[in-house]
Structures are given as structure tokens and as C-alpha cells.
Design a protein around this motif. Structure first.
Motif, PDB file in Angstrom:
ATOM      1  N   ARG B  84       3.233  13.970  66.679  1.00  0.00           N
ATOM      2  CA  ARG B  84       3.907  14.222  65.244  1.00  0.00           C
ATOM      3  C   ARG B  84       5.193  14.821  65.263  1.00  0.00           C
ATOM      4  O   ARG B  84       5.461  15.631  65.938  1.00  0.00           O
ATOM      5  N   PHE B  85       6.332  14.465  64.706  1.00  0.00           N
ATOM      6  CA  PHE B  85       7.475  15.155  64.586  1.00  0.00           C
ATOM      7  C   PHE B  85       7.709  15.481  63.092  1.00  0.00           C
ATOM      8  O   PHE B  85       7.066  15.088  62.027  1.00  0.00           O
ATOM      9  N   TRP B  86       8.708  16.365  62.882  1.00  0.00           N
ATOM     10  CA  TRP B  86       9.139  16.509  61.462  1.00  0.00           C
ATOM     11  C   TRP B  86      10.709  16.922  61.505  1.00  0.00           C
ATOM     12  O   TRP B  86      11.455  16.925  62.433  1.00  0.00           O
ATOM     13  N   ALA B  87      11.069  16.804  60.144  1.00  0.00           N
ATOM     14  CA  ALA B  87      12.655  16.843  60.141  1.00  0.00           C
ATOM     15  C   ALA B  87      12.909  17.237  58.522  1.00  0.00           C
ATOM     16  O   ALA B  87      12.133  16.895  57.576  1.00  0.00           O
ATOM     17  N   TRP B 109      10.337  15.036  56.315  1.00  0.00           N
ATOM     18  CA  TRP B 109       9.198  14.092  56.678  1.00  0.00           C
ATOM     19  C   TRP B 109       8.292  14.715  57.783  1.00  0.00           C
ATOM     20  O   TRP B 109       8.940  15.599  58.640  1.00  0.00           O
ATOM     21  N   GLN B 207      35.036  10.593  65.557  1.00  0.00           N
ATOM     22  CA  GLN B 207      33.663  10.817  65.969  1.00  0.00           C
ATOM     23  C   GLN B 207      33.089  11.742  64.884  1.00  0.00           C
ATOM     24  O   GLN B 207      32.091  12.034  64.879  1.00  0.00           O
ATOM     25  N   ARG B 208      33.984  12.685  64.279  1.00  0.00           N
ATOM     26  CA  ARG B 208      33.538  13.725  63.558  1.00  0.00           C
ATOM     27  C   ARG B 208      33.845  13.774  61.934  1.00  0.00           C
ATOM     28  O   ARG B 208      33.505  14.235  61.242  1.00  0.00           O
ATOM     29  N   TYR B 244      33.241  16.647  58.034  1.00  0.00           N
ATOM     30  CA  TYR B 244      33.665  17.045  59.241  1.00  0.00           C
ATOM     31  C   TYR B 244      32.376  17.338  59.905  1.00  0.00           C
ATOM     32  O   TYR B 244      31.621  18.304  59.580  1.00  0.00           O
ATOM     33  N   PHE B 246      30.746  19.149  62.633  1.00  0.00           N
ATOM     34  CA  PHE B 246      30.975  20.261  63.399  1.00  0.00           C
ATOM     35  C   PHE B 246      29.900  20.003  64.472  1.00  0.00           C
ATOM     36  O   PHE B 246      30.149  20.039  65.701  1.00  0.00           O
ATOM     37  N   SER B 247      28.562  19.588  63.986  1.00  0.00           N
ATOM     38  CA  SER B 247      27.635  19.034  64.982  1.00  0.00           C
ATOM     39  C   SER B 247      27.015  17.853  64.090  1.00  0.00           C
ATOM     40  O   SER B 247      27.484  18.028  62.753  1.00  0.00           O
ATOM     41  N   ARG B 248      26.320  17.146  64.630  1.00  0.00           N
ATOM     42  CA  ARG B 248      25.722  16.052  63.884  1.00  0.00           C
ATOM     43  C   ARG B 248      24.819  16.453  62.926  1.00  0.00           C
ATOM     44  O   ARG B 248      24.561  15.826  62.160  1.00  0.00           O
ATOM     45  N   GLN B 249      24.430  17.807  63.084  1.00  0.00           N
ATOM     46  CA  GLN B 249      23.374  18.334  62.094  1.00  0.00           C
ATOM     47  C   GLN B 249      23.942  19.226  61.122  1.00  0.00           C
ATOM     48  O   GLN B 249      23.510  19.805  60.112  1.00  0.00           O
ATOM     49  N   PHE B 250      25.465  19.428  61.250  1.00  0.00           N
ATOM     50  CA  PHE B 250      26.125  20.455  60.358  1.00  0.00           C
ATOM     51  C   PHE B 250      27.446  19.825  60.074  1.00  0.00           C
ATOM     52  O   PHE B 250      28.358  19.990  60.670  1.00  0.00           O
ATOM     53  N   TRP B 288      20.918  18.400  58.978  1.00  0.00           N
ATOM     54  CA  TRP B 288      19.464  18.264  59.135  1.00  0.00           C
ATOM     55  C   TRP B 288      19.265  19.045  60.275  1.00  0.00           C
ATOM     56  O   TRP B 288      19.666  19.721  60.967  1.00  0.00           O
ATOM     57  N   PHE B 289      17.665  19.349  60.174  1.00  0.00           N
ATOM     58  CA  PHE B 289      17.194  20.098  61.326  1.00  0.00           C
ATOM     59  C   PHE B 289      15.722  19.806  61.689  1.00  0.00           C
ATOM     60  O   PHE B 289      15.253  19.107  60.679  1.00  0.00           O
TER      61      PHE B 289
END
Lengths: 617, 289
Positions: B84-87, B109, B207-208, B244, B246-250, B288-289
Motif C-alpha cells: 500500500r502506498f499513500w500520497a 490517498w 520542463q518547469r 514554476y 522547482f521540483s515536480r513536487q514543489f 505533493w508528497f
């Protein structure tokens, strides 16, 4: 799961291709490394070499620094790569493996024929090696060549547990060489691999920084017109497929290593001018295909996966995790760069062949990223379906499966049993050639599968995306030859079973990039049942790749003998790369009873479920 | 009582019909697209033909735990397909300039690839006080390669007004041409019903640097004067957010949000001395994380 650790990474740093600052990576040798009988051999790569028939390996944790950040690696005898094991064909070897970790571990001898209890896959061949426990592997070496070994537990292989395994032929080497160098390619991430995996579960393209952009689109519009620009993208967008999905992990998280050394560390192999060198290339990466070349040197491939092939002279080859190639080179200059760019063109591993330490040759630029082509999405198509704005390299239209689709004689995908044992009538036996009719499993129509291919291609002469038409594109000099599967022919005497198969199995490689799940026939390992084979029975296995990624498929415990679409045996492998929308077939004759693993050797694809058990009884 | 029951049944049918219709649209057959697409036929989705291959046909009846050479005891090898994973996904966490409010739109989730527990919450607060919010709790189950069906409940809270509870049924996923869709139908008490639909698209300049157009509509089956909502199309909002990564998550962003109320909902707003439409600048964070 420590998922917060890098949820907000420092901007940029992780995204740039890390050339690495550390030379070797391993910061401190654990005392365990001293336990083994080491013979320091400067010509065998970065790893120490162990020989004899009695070996002791210790699994532990070792601090490493490849990127400027210190991380704990999982190591064998404290080194990355693990010690190179050099054995002799025919010897019975005893390898004691002691687990000094706090979690179970294992070692799998990749490509070695042995009793299944010695194969080292936890949960299939044995229970695994518990913390503090010593497991004794004992098996007789029935083959020779270049192989490797690695952990088969969790993601330990990705954190440093891999090493070369060389078996010298009893009758002496077929090709005399002056020097013998292991060139082991791998990849490293500073992140916790489980965290990397869980990120892919949230966003499958999280590490892809070569996605098609609006700027690319406007450029195409001005170059080719709006209609062409739209039609180039139409299929991909409609199907929700990414044409630059060439690798799940990129240099955004990976550092590419050659013999455990970063590109800036520049692993160097020394030679004397005029010598003939044997380079034993091993792809021990967790998730990276490499395209390898040595500008200025022709490479003569003499072995694939440890098995002799008719020597073939090439300039470049691609290989995936699990595959090995032995090549001969005859350098006559001072130094050369060994350049191994990752298939997604985000980074490279690099080293040097030099007449003395400290020299280096120019390092080539990374090639531009090439989109997957229509043959990667749809395989062989009718000519009406060919889009002229798409590269169509490597397609041999006369050989396409489509042409023969009509007289398919298979139905329902049931294994066809051979009714005329002993009658080897190649002209009339339907099993003399692999069947061409596509049979999708009923489990390929659900949420686990994002696409199916109805018109697969069967050509073996395609070097694959990014390696097609390099000369025409001006990326390589005239005459540059890239190895393809069609160039590999096992030498006489390698094949020991020329029977027509008694049975044919068809399995499809499947996946869903959005959900990040991978499987055979749409069934992940947990949902699957084993593939049952009979001891000594000649069997054909057809693998059709319904995904848009290349999968290096590794079958434990028995050979995978690749054949052409005409049923001609070509080359004996233990790991066969299957390209997108490709349908290949191989024959096998299982000689060792037991349960064996069969999986994609991209570690994350394996762990996501592209994994089957094979029972030989 | 029976009348009420009948109304509910009608609503349930309507809700189901709309969900199925939207789902069907999202996974529409590709055959009416251009000739290239036509070649592919059923490359995605579809129903397995009757003679489709049995994926267990080669097993001779053996399983991962039964048959020759199986290790004794329960199965030890479990791969990520059984984990099981979560996010936690923050689609919008932003400040809206004109209304001086902080808007949040978060999802979380937990679960496997195909079965997940999902929470979605969105709302806005002014000066630290929650003005209104709606929170969905779902069991989410994959029904094809790109879409999950979601069954659960929603709670709406209003600072001034009456809170509402709903049964919720919807779908969420990725439609052809990369449109993120989230459509849910709701059934409340007293014969209330509602439908909300959201669509997002990502336009990568680089890309960003990414522009995200977003549109959301809400419909109500019955007047809700306590909360200032009328039946029919209550409101539509459309936004453009430039972020923008900075990372895909931020990814911080700036953007504009335009929204408009319709019909009776608009009248309620006008009566309260407010505008029926507004446009304003927003600034926020996607993560997201």
C-alpha cells in the motif's frame, strides 16, 4: 516509509545531471573486506578479485559518497562493485554468505545454471538469509563466460549489491588477449529506492524532464506547418502516452557509474599499445539501459551473456540491466573514452582506456532525445498507417507479421501440444515456426494495461529508439554500426538441442505508466500463477511487448535461445531485451527441476509485478 | 414517504446515468478520429473477446504456494503490487487577492494500485476563519486503465448557513488528450442532488514552467436558500495558473481566477449586495508528497 525526507528537495540540484565528485564512492572499507582472500588486480576494474573454490562474502552497510552527500550503501565485502569472483569451469564452488544487515538478504548468481535451491531468490528458491545467518551456496560450474551476481532482496541491488562473476573455460579462452578488464555499469540514487518507487506511484513521469513542450510544438508548427505538428502529436495525446517515456528514472535522481566510479572520477583501465584487450561489459544497473561506444575503436563482440557468439565488428551497442557483452579492442592511441549514455539521454557513465594513468580523451556530447516512433507504439502497420513524418528506421516491411496474419492456426492461446513427437518435419510442423497470431490475455483488458499491440513487429534488426539512423542524422561518422539482436549468432556447439519445440507459450509484457504498474498478461506477480514446464521438454516461449518501454527479460535456471520469426535458432541468452511493440520468441529446454524466477530486470518493473514463477517438474 | 422514496430513486438513476454518460464519453471509442487512430482499433480499453487467452492456461493447476517445489508455509515473496502506498496532493493552496481569502484544494490517498481510500477537501477561509468547505471521503476503485470510480460521502460546512451531507458517486482520471477529469454526483437529504465537475490541463512551456487551465462547474437539483444556492447551474469558475516547478513536487504559481454565479444563485448574491461574477489574481503553491 520515510517519505518526508526529500519531499521538498533543494531546488535544482537534484535535477541536474550529477557527474559526481567522488572517485570511488566507498568511503571506508569494513573489516569484513579483509576477511576475504583478496588478490589485488589492477586490471580487473575497481573491485577486488576473489579466486578459488571457497569464498566468503559478507553483506553489510558501508558509507558512500557519489554526489557530495554521504549515504549508506548495501555492500558485499565493503566494496562497490562487489568483489569480482573468478572461477574455473567444472569446479564445484562453495560460497559462504554472511548477513551483517538488520534485514534479510540474498545473492543470486545471474545466468548460472545450478540447482534451484542455490539460485538465491527469497520466497522461491529459499527462505533468504536472515540477519546474522550464514548461508552456504554450493554448486558445480557447468559453463564458462562473463556473468554477475547481485542481491535479489528488495532494492538492495540498487544500493550497491552487485559484482562480476567470471568463469574461465576449462579448455582455455577461445580468443587470446593480452589483458582482461571488467567494465561494470550501474546506477546510484541518493534517495531511498522505496521512496523513489512511491513517487512513481503518484506521478509516473516524475523524473522525466524531456517531455514534449508547447515550445517544441510551436517550433514544429513553424518548421512543418500546423497540420504536421498536430498529427505528430495526435496519437500520443489521444492515447495518453508520452513519446519521451524512455526511462522511469533519469539523471534527475541517478548518478551513472562505471566500475563504481562516477563520470568525473573517470575510472581508467590501463593497457600497453599494441595489446589486444578483452572488455567484459556487464550492465548491473537497477533501471538504466546503456548505449556504449569507445570513439576511435571498433568493438568485436565475442560473447553475449557469457556465451560465445560469432565475432561481429561494431561501433556501439545497447544493453539493459542483466545483459553482458564481451568485446575485443586493439587500441593503438594513447587513450580512449568509454562512453555509456543512458537510453533516455539524461546522463552517462564514462571511463578511460589509457596507456598510462591520468590521461583522458574527449567525452562525447549526449545525443538529443528522440521520440519513440510509430513502430514502438503499433509495431508493424499497414502502409496506409505509416506516418511519413515519423522515423521508420529498422522496419523491414517484407518481414512484417501482418503479412502472415491471415494463416494463423492458433486459437484461444492454449498451449499447442505437439502430436508427432520424434517427427522433425520442419516444412510441415506448425511448431517449426513461432505463431504470428496475436492472442491477448483476457486480463489485458482491465485497469492494469494501458495499451495493447495488435500488429507487433518481429524484426530483430532494429537497434531501438535513439540509435536509429544515427549516421543520417549526423550524430555518428559514416559506417558507424550499432549492434542489433540480428547480428548475434551463437558459435557452433553452443546449442545442444535442435528439436522442434513440443509446445508453444505466448505471454505479453504489459503495464500502465499512469498507475505505474507492470505485469505479464496484465497480471502482477501477486495475481499470477506459475508457468509450468516439463523437465527436458523443448518449449517455445513467445514474448510480445504491449508496452512502449524496452524490457530486459531474464529467465532464471535455463537458457533463453532466441530464434527468428522463421524459427531459426540464433543466439543463446539469459536476458533478452524486448523492444516496444516487438514480438520475439525463444526456445528453452529446462534441465534443472524446481521453481525459478522470470522477470524484467529493470528492478522497478520487477518489483511492480512484471515477475512470474516458472515451475520445472 | 413513498413519494420521497420515488424522488430518491429518480435521483439515483439520474446520478448514475450522468456518471456513466460522462465516463463513457471519456473513454469514447476512438474510431471516429482520424485514419491513423482507426488503424489501432482497440489498442486501449474495450472488452476481452470470448476467445481471449486464459492467463492461467500454462500453470497446470499449480499456484505460487501449491504444486511441486513450492516452499512450505505462506507465500513469502510479496512485491509492490501487494504493497500500500499513500500520497498527499496539494493541487491549490492559494491566496485570492480580491476576496482576501485563502483557498485550499487538497487530496490524499492510501491504498494499492487499484483500491484506495481517498479524501478530497476544498474550501476557503478569511482571516483564519473557515468560511465554507466541502470534504469527500471515497473508496476509489480502478475501472479502466485511466479512471477510478469513487463511492463515498461528502460533508459541506458553511460559516453562515446550514451544513449538508451527501452520498457521493463519481469518477476521476485522465481523459484522452491529457485532460484530468473529476466528476461527482451527490444525493442529499430532502431530495437534494448535486453534480460537480472539474477539468484541468497542463501546458508545458518548458520542463518547469507550466500553465494550468482549470474549469469547474457545480449544479444543484433543488434550491438551497439557507446557503444562498439556487437550483440548476449554480456557478462556473475558470482559472489560469502559471507555475514554476522547482521540483515536480514543489511549484509556486500565480494566476487569475474568474467565477460566475448563475440563475437563482446569482439572484441570491445580488440580493446580498454582492457581484454575480468576479475575477481576481491568485498566488499559491502546488505540491505533493
Amino acid at each position: 516509509m520515510n517519505r518526508f525526507s526529500s519531499s521538498i528537495p533543494s531546488p535544482m540540484s537534484r535535477r541536474r545531471f550529477v557527474q559526481g565528485i567522488a572517485v570511488g564512492g566507498v568511503l571506508a572499507m569494513t573489516p569484513s573486506a579483509l576477511l576475504a582472500r583478496e588478490t589485488t588486480n589492477s586490471t580487473s576494474g575497481a573491485a577486488p578479485e576473489l579466486t578459488g573454490t571457497n569464498i566468503h562474502l559478507e553483506i553489510g552497510q558501508t558509507p558512500v559518497n557519489f554526489t557530495g552527500v554521504t549515504r549508506m550503501a548495501t555492500t558485499i565485502n565493503g566494496s562497490i562493485p562487489a568483489p569480482t569472483l573468478r572461477f574455473r569451469e567444472g569446479d564445484e564452488v562453495t560460497i559462504r554468505v554472511t548477513n551483517r544487515l538488520s534485514v534479510p538478504t540474498s545473492i543470486h548468481w545471474h545466468g548460472i545454471l545450478l540447482p534451484f535451491e542455490m539460485d538465491g531468490v527469497p520466497g522461491i528458491s529459499f527462505k533468504g538469509i536472515s540477519p546474522g545467518e550464514t548461508f552456504v551456496y554450493r554448486f558445480k560450474l557447468r559453463q564458462s563466460g562473463t556473468y554477475w551476481y547481485h542481491s535479489h532482496s528488495g532494492f538492495q541491488e540498487m544500493t550497491g549489491m552487485y559484482g562480476a562473476l567470471i568463469i574461465e573455460p576449462r579448455s582455455g579462452e577461445r580468443h587470446k588477449t593480452d589483458r582482461d578488464l571488467v567494465v561494470q555499469l550501474s546506477d546510484w540514487t541518493d534517495e531511498d529506492p522505496m521512496h523513489v518507487f512511491s513517487k512513481l506511484k503518484v506521478q509516473g513521469d516524475v523524473y522525466n524532464f524531456n517531455q514534449p513542450t508547447f515550445i517544441d510544438f510551436t517550433r514544429d508548427v513553424s518548421d512543418k506547418g500546423l497540420k504536421a505538428a498536430l498529427s505528430k502529436r495526435q496519437m500520443w495525446n489521444q492515447m495518453r502516452m508520452n513519446p519521451t517515456d524512455l526511462a522511469d528514472l533519469s539523471a534527475a535522481t541517478l548518478t551513472y557509474l562505471m566500475n563504481g566510479t562516477t563520470p568525473s572520477g573517470n575510472w581508467t583501465g590501463i593497457f600497453k599499445k599494441g595489446e589486444r584487450l578483452r572488455l567484459r561489459f556487464i550492465n548491473a544497473a537497477s533501471n538504466s539501459f546503456y548505449d556504449v561506444r569507445i570513439p576511435g575503436l571498433k568493438l568485436t563482440v565475442i560473447q553475449a551473456d557469457g556465451q560465445d557468439v560469432e565475432p561481429v565488428s561494431i561501433d556501439e551497442f545497447r544493453f539493459g540491466p542483466g545483459e553482458t557483452y564481451d568485446v575485443l579492442v586493439s587500441p593503438d592511441e594513447e587513450c580512449y573514452t568509454i562512453f555509456a549514455q543512458s537510453m533516455d539521454r539524461t546522463g552517462y557513465a564514462r571511463g578511460t582506456l589509457a596507456a598510462q594513468q591520468g590521461l583522458s580523451a574527449p567525452v562525447p556530447a549526449l545525443d538529443p532525445v528522440e521520440w519513440l516512433a510509430m513502430q514502438d507504439m503499433m509495431g508493424a502497420m499497414s502502409h496506409e498507417g505509416v506516418r511519413h513524418d515519423m522515423p521508420m528506421a529498422g522496419m523491414d516491411h517484407s518481414n512484417m507479421a501482418m503479412d502472415k496474419m491471415d494463416h494463423s492456426n492458433m486459437h484461444g492461446g492454449m498451449a499447442m501440444d505437439h502430436s508427432m513427437h520424434g517427427m522433425q518435419d520442419r516444412d510441415n510442423d506448425p511448431l517449426a515456426k513461432p505463431s504470428t497470431s496475436v492472442n491477448h490475455a483476457r486480463t489485458e483488458y482491465g485497469p492494469s494495461v494501458d495499451a495493447r499491440v495488435d500488429t507487433p513487429r518481429t524484426n530483430l534488426d532494429d537497434p531501438g529508439v535513439g540509435l536509429r539512423n544515427l549516421v543520417e542524422k549526423g550524430l555518428r561518422p559514416h559506417g558507424h554500426k550499432v549492434l542489433t539482436l540480428a547480428d548475434l549468432t551463437s558459435t557452433d556447439g553452443v546449442f545442444d538441442d535442435s528439436r522442434i519445440p513440443e509446445k508453444e507459450l505466448e505471454l505479453h509484457l504489459t503495464g500502465n505508466m499512469e498507475r505505474y504498474t507492470w505485469s505479464f498478461d496484465g497480471l502482477e506477480f501477486g495475481q499470477s500463477t506459475p508457468v509450468s514446464l516439463k523437465h527436458g521438454q523443448r518449449v517455445r516461449i513467445i514474448l510480445q511487448n504491449d508496452t512502449m518501454m524496452t524490457h530486459p527479460m531474464h529467465l532464471h535456471g535455463m537458457w533463453s535461445e532466441l530464434e527468428t520469426e522463421q524459427g531459426e535458432l540464433r543466439v543463446r541468452r539469459h536476458t533478452i531485451p524486448v523492444q516496444p511493440a516487438q514480438r520475439i520468441s525463444f526456445l528453452t529446454t529446462p534441465h534443472d527441476l524446481g521453481r525459478w524466477a522470470w522477470h524484467c530486470h529493470l528492478l522497478f518493473h520487477m518489483d511492480a509485478g512484471m515477475f512470474r514463477e516458472v515451475v520445472v517438474s | 414517504m413513498s413519494m420521497n422514496y420515488f424522488t430518491r430513486l429518480t435521483h439515483i438513476s439520474l446520478v448514475l446515468a450522468s456518471v456513466l454518460a460522462s465516463g463513457a464519453y471519456a473513454e469514447m471509442d476512438h474510431s471516429n478520429h482520424d485514419s491513423g487512430a482507426h488503424e489501432m482499433g482497440q489498442a486501449q480499453g474495450g472488452k476481452a473477446p470470448d476467445n481471449a487467452r486464459d492467463p492461467h492456461a500454462y500453470s497446470d493447476g499449480f499456484t505460487l504456494t501449491e504444486g511441486p517445489y513450492a516452499l512450505p508455509g505462506p507465500r513469502q515473496l510479496r512485491l509492490a503490487d501487494e504493497h500500500r502506498f499513500w500520497a498527499i496532493i496539494g493541487d491549490r493552496l492559494e491566496y485570492q487577492e480580491k476576496s482576501e481569502s485563502t483557498v485550499f484544494d487538497l487530496q490524499a490517498w492510501y491504498g494499492t494500485t487499484y483500491n484506495r481510500f481517498v479524501v478530497k477537501t476544498e474550501g476557503d477561509s478569511v482571516d483564519g476563519a473557515l468560511e465554507e468547505s466541502s470534504t469527500d471521503v471515497f473508496w476509489s476503485r480502478a475501472f479502466n486503465a485511466y479512471f477510478d470510480a469513487q463511492l463515498g460521502a461528502r460533508v459541506d460546512t458553511y460559516d453562515e448557513g446550514e451544513n449538508r451531507q451527501w452520498l457521493a458517486l463519481g469518477f476521476q482520471g485522465l481523459a484522452p488528450y491529457w485532460f484530468e477529469l473529476d466528476v461527482t454526483a451527490y444525493l442529499g437529504d430532502d431530495g437534494r442532488s448535486a453534480l460537480s465537475a472539474e477539468a484541468e490541463y497542463e501546458l508545458l512551456f518548458t520542463q518547469r514552467l507550466i500553465l494550468q487551465p482549470r474549469i469547474e462547474i457545480n449544479l444543484l437539483g433543488k434550491d438551497d436558500p439557507e446557503n444562498g444556492l439556487g437550483s440548476g447551474l449554480t456557478n462556473l469558475s475558470a482559472g489560469l495558473r502559471l507555475r514554476y516547478e522547482f521540483s515536480r513536487q514543489f511549484a509556486p504559481y500565480i494566476g487569475v481566477e474568474w467565477s460566475r454565479a448563475f440563475d437563482d444563485t446569482a439572484d441570491y448574491l445580488l440580493a446580498a449586495g454582492e457581484d454575480k461574477s468576479s475575477s481576481q489574481l491568485v498566488a499559491g503553491l502546488k505540491f505533493w508528497f
